[in-house]
Design a protein around this motif. Structure first.
Motif, PDB file in Angstrom:
ATOM      1  N   ARG A   1      41.749 -11.675  -1.618  1.00 44.12           N
ATOM      2  CA  ARG A   1      40.384 -12.182  -1.814  1.00 44.12           C
ATOM      3  C   ARG A   1      39.534 -11.185  -2.598  1.00 44.12           C
ATOM      4  NH1 ARG A   1      37.982 -13.523   3.921  1.00 44.12           N
ATOM      5  NH2 ARG A   1      36.147 -13.983   2.630  1.00 44.12           N
ATOM      6  N   ILE A   2      39.680  -9.915  -2.256  1.00 45.98           N
ATOM      7  CA  ILE A   2      38.901  -8.879  -2.942  1.00 45.98           C
ATOM      8  C   ILE A   2      39.308  -8.792  -4.404  1.00 45.98           C
ATOM      9  CG2 ILE A   2      38.540  -6.381  -3.087  1.00 45.98           C
ATOM     10  CD1 ILE A   2      38.613  -6.338   0.003  1.00 45.98           C
ATOM     11  N   ARG A   3      40.588  -8.806  -4.663  1.00 46.93           N
ATOM     12  CA  ARG A   3      41.054  -8.721  -6.054  1.00 46.93           C
ATOM     13  C   ARG A   3      40.649  -9.938  -6.859  1.00 46.93           C
ATOM     14  NH1 ARG A   3      46.688  -7.037  -3.437  1.00 46.93           N
ATOM     15  NH2 ARG A   3      46.270  -4.822  -3.051  1.00 46.93           N
ATOM     16  N   SER A   4      40.677 -11.104  -6.234  1.00 52.63           N
ATOM     17  CA  SER A   4      40.272 -12.331  -6.925  1.00 52.63           C
ATOM     18  C   SER A   4      38.804 -12.285  -7.330  1.00 52.63           C
ATOM     19  CB  SER A   4      40.518 -13.551  -6.029  1.00 52.63           C
ATOM     20  OG  SER A   4      41.898 -13.727  -5.789  1.00 52.63           O
ATOM     21  N   ALA A   5      38.010 -11.542  -6.569  1.00 57.03           N
ATOM     22  CA  ALA A   5      36.585 -11.399  -6.873  1.00 57.03           C
ATOM     23  C   ALA A   5      36.309 -10.252  -7.830  1.00 57.03           C
ATOM     24  CB  ALA A   5      35.800 -11.203  -5.578  1.00 57.03           C
ATOM     25  N   GLY A   6      37.374  -9.601  -8.306  1.00 54.97           N
ATOM     26  CA  GLY A   6      37.206  -8.512  -9.264  1.00 54.97           C
ATOM     27  C   GLY A   6      37.173  -7.126  -8.658  1.00 54.97           C
ATOM     28  N   GLY A   7      37.426  -7.002  -7.365  1.00 57.84           N
ATOM     29  CA  GLY A   7      37.416  -5.698  -6.711  1.00 57.84           C
ATOM     30  C   GLY A   7      38.793  -5.070  -6.678  1.00 57.84           C
ATOM     31  N   GLU A   8      38.844  -3.871  -6.124  1.00 61.43           N
ATOM     32  CA  GLU A   8      40.102  -3.134  -5.996  1.00 61.43           C
ATOM     33  C   GLU A   8      40.352  -2.841  -4.525  1.00 61.43           C
ATOM     34  OE1 GLU A   8      42.256   1.054  -7.425  1.00 61.43           O
ATOM     35  OE2 GLU A   8      40.374   0.404  -8.360  1.00 61.43           O
ATOM     36  N   ALA A   9      41.532  -3.174  -4.045  1.00 64.65           N
ATOM     37  CA  ALA A   9      41.856  -2.944  -2.640  1.00 64.65           C
ATOM     38  C   ALA A   9      43.333  -2.647  -2.490  1.00 64.65           C
ATOM     39  CB  ALA A   9      41.490  -4.169  -1.805  1.00 64.65           C
ATOM     40  N   ILE A  10      43.636  -1.759  -1.552  1.00 68.52           N
ATOM     41  CA  ILE A  10      45.009  -1.513  -1.150  1.00 68.52           C
ATOM     42  C   ILE A  10      45.112  -1.757   0.351  1.00 68.52           C
ATOM     43  CG2 ILE A  10      45.368   0.202  -2.971  1.00 68.52           C
ATOM     44  CD1 ILE A  10      45.323   2.359  -0.709  1.00 68.52           C
ATOM     45  N   THR A  11      46.315  -1.998   0.819  1.00 69.60           N
ATOM     46  CA  THR A  11      46.525  -2.191   2.254  1.00 69.60           C
ATOM     47  C   THR A  11      47.360  -1.036   2.799  1.00 69.60           C
ATOM     48  OG1 THR A  11      48.546  -3.500   1.960  1.00 69.60           O
ATOM     49  CG2 THR A  11      46.447  -4.677   1.953  1.00 69.60           C
ATOM     50  N   VAL A  12      47.025  -0.615   4.001  1.00 72.54           N
ATOM     51  CA  VAL A  12      47.718   0.502   4.640  1.00 72.54           C
ATOM     52  C   VAL A  12      47.931   0.151   6.107  1.00 72.54           C
ATOM     53  CG1 VAL A  12      47.643   2.962   5.198  1.00 72.54           C
ATOM     54  CG2 VAL A  12      46.551   2.137   3.112  1.00 72.54           C
ATOM     55  N   ARG A  13      49.158   0.252   6.561  1.00 72.31           N
ATOM     56  CA  ARG A  13      49.404   0.034   7.984  1.00 72.31           C
ATOM     57  C   ARG A  13      48.891   1.237   8.763  1.00 72.31           C
ATOM     58  NH1 ARG A  13      52.380   1.320  12.182  1.00 72.31           N
ATOM     59  NH2 ARG A  13      52.693  -0.289  13.774  1.00 72.31           N
TER      60      ARG A  13
ATOM     61  N   ASN B   1      51.195   8.389  12.256  1.00 70.40           N
ATOM     62  CA  ASN B   1      50.827   7.275  11.394  1.00 70.40           C
ATOM     63  C   ASN B   1      49.451   7.480  10.772  1.00 70.40           C
ATOM     64  OD1 ASN B   1      50.058   3.755  11.829  1.00 70.40           O
ATOM     65  ND2 ASN B   1      50.961   4.755  10.073  1.00 70.40           N
ATOM     66  N   ILE B   2      48.513   8.035  11.538  1.00 75.36           N
ATOM     67  CA  ILE B   2      47.186   8.340  10.979  1.00 75.36           C
ATOM     68  C   ILE B   2      47.317   9.285   9.793  1.00 75.36           C
ATOM     69  CG2 ILE B   2      44.976   9.486  11.423  1.00 75.36           C
ATOM     70  CD1 ILE B   2      45.166   8.480  14.317  1.00 75.36           C
ATOM     71  N   GLU B   3      48.077  10.356   9.977  1.00 74.22           N
ATOM     72  CA  GLU B   3      48.241  11.338   8.908  1.00 74.22           C
ATOM     73  C   GLU B   3      48.936  10.728   7.704  1.00 74.22           C
ATOM     74  OE1 GLU B   3      50.262  14.589  10.756  1.00 74.22           O
ATOM     75  OE2 GLU B   3      48.592  15.028  12.121  1.00 74.22           O
ATOM     76  N   ALA B   4      49.956   9.909   7.950  1.00 74.38           N
ATOM     77  CA  ALA B   4      50.675   9.269   6.849  1.00 74.38           C
ATOM     78  C   ALA B   4      49.780   8.288   6.112  1.00 74.38           C
ATOM     79  CB  ALA B   4      51.916   8.562   7.384  1.00 74.38           C
ATOM     80  N   ALA B   5      48.964   7.557   6.844  1.00 78.16           N
ATOM     81  CA  ALA B   5      48.080   6.573   6.219  1.00 78.16           C
ATOM     82  C   ALA B   5      47.071   7.242   5.295  1.00 78.16           C
ATOM     83  CB  ALA B   5      47.358   5.765   7.296  1.00 78.16           C
ATOM     84  N   PHE B   6      46.478   8.336   5.732  1.00 77.66           N
ATOM     85  CA  PHE B   6      45.504   9.020   4.888  1.00 77.66           C
ATOM     86  C   PHE B   6      46.166   9.707   3.700  1.00 77.66           C
ATOM     87  CE2 PHE B   6      42.582   8.014   8.207  1.00 77.66           C
ATOM     88  CZ  PHE B   6      41.346   7.990   7.586  1.00 77.66           C
ATOM     89  N   ALA B   7      47.387  10.161   3.870  1.00 78.32           N
ATOM     90  CA  ALA B   7      48.135  10.721   2.735  1.00 78.32           C
ATOM     91  C   ALA B   7      48.400   9.625   1.706  1.00 78.32           C
ATOM     92  CB  ALA B   7      49.439  11.329   3.219  1.00 78.32           C
ATOM     93  N   GLU B   8      48.738   8.437   2.172  1.00 81.13           N
ATOM     94  CA  GLU B   8      48.978   7.309   1.269  1.00 81.13           C
ATOM     95  C   GLU B   8      47.701   6.911   0.536  1.00 81.13           C
ATOM     96  OE1 GLU B   8      50.460   2.631   1.437  1.00 81.13           O
ATOM     97  OE2 GLU B   8      50.714   3.922   3.203  1.00 81.13           O
TER      98      GLU B   8
END
Length: 253
Positions: free
Chosen positions: A52-64, A72-79
């Protein structure tokens, strides 16, 4: 882009972004120009939101992100750092609740709420602050507490305790990280209608609760947009350690 406040070139992380308030927070920050990292355990929901964000012209990534898993917290912020170049804004939104009388509350209930709402929130904020400090950039950390952190709600003792802890955590972080240019504030929402609780408000119990509220209504996620955008922006440079009740007057009754 929203008029008045621009978050262009800022990177915002929203935890608990897969539904409810987190979803709205992510959309609002993106509309203001931020590049958004959507973080939650349910990555299928995140992908739909990113679309939805990309369709509106924005930039977004997903992170588990599981806030109960330190690795997982440390890995997510590294990603996030690798993909977006670091964090400027954190909306620390992940939270859970269990409703029970104190005499019926189990150790598992207690740990479920406190581990996510307090321990998880603490270490997510820590990870964001470490990134900001290492990069020597001014940052914005917005902890999502609750009106339950300001007053007691029936049969929600552990939840109230957890959100009161988030209030004090916010003040401690604001004091300790001020020297690094990091502003840490908290929003304390009142009763907000989301997909999780929508059906409840139509029940007799829900209607009875609404009748007891100062303006006999519950809020919508968009009612927090202005507070969120202010605290995320450069306009909040002199706001640090603030605990803002966005609850339609409930906390003063």
């Amino acid at each position: 882009m929203r008029a008045g406040i621009s978050l262009k070139d800022k990177v915002a992380v929203v935890t608990g972004a897969s539904s409810g308030l987190g979803e709205q927070f992510a959309l609002v920050l993106s509309e203001a120009g931020a590049r958004v990292a959507l973080a939650a355990r349910r990555t299928d929901r995140l992908e739909a939101l990113a679309g939805r964000i990309r369709s509106a012209g924005g930039e977004a990534i997903t992170v588990r992100l599981d806030v109960n898993d330190q690795a997982n917290i440390e890995a997510a912020f590294a990603e996030i750092s690798a993909k977006l170049g670091g964090v400027d804004i954190l909306v620390n939104n992940s939270g859970v609740s269990r409703q029970a009388r104190i005499t019926d509350t189990t150790p598992d209930d207690f740990d479920f709420v406190m581990n996510t709402n307090v321990k998880g929130a603490f270490f997510v904020a820590q990870a964001a602050a470490k990134d900001m400090i290492a990069r020597k950039v001014p940052g914005r950390i917005i902890n999502i507490a609750s009106v339950a952190g300001l007053r007691v709600l029936s049969q929600l003792s552990v939840y109230c305790m957890s959100k009161a802890a988030v209030v004090q955590m916010t003040k401690a972080m604001a004091l300790e990280w001020a020297r690094y240019g990091i502003n840490t504030n908290a929003i304390c929402p009142g009763y907000i209608e989301t997909e999780i609780n929508r059906d409840h408000w139509a029940t007799p119990g829900g209607q009875k609760l609404i009748a007891m509220l100062p303006r006999r209504r519950v809020g919508e996620p968009k009612d927090l947009d202005g507070t969120l955008l202010l605290l995320a922006s450069d306009e909040a440079r002199f706001i640090n350690g603030a605990i803002i009740a966005a609850d339609d007057g409930l906390s003063v009754t």
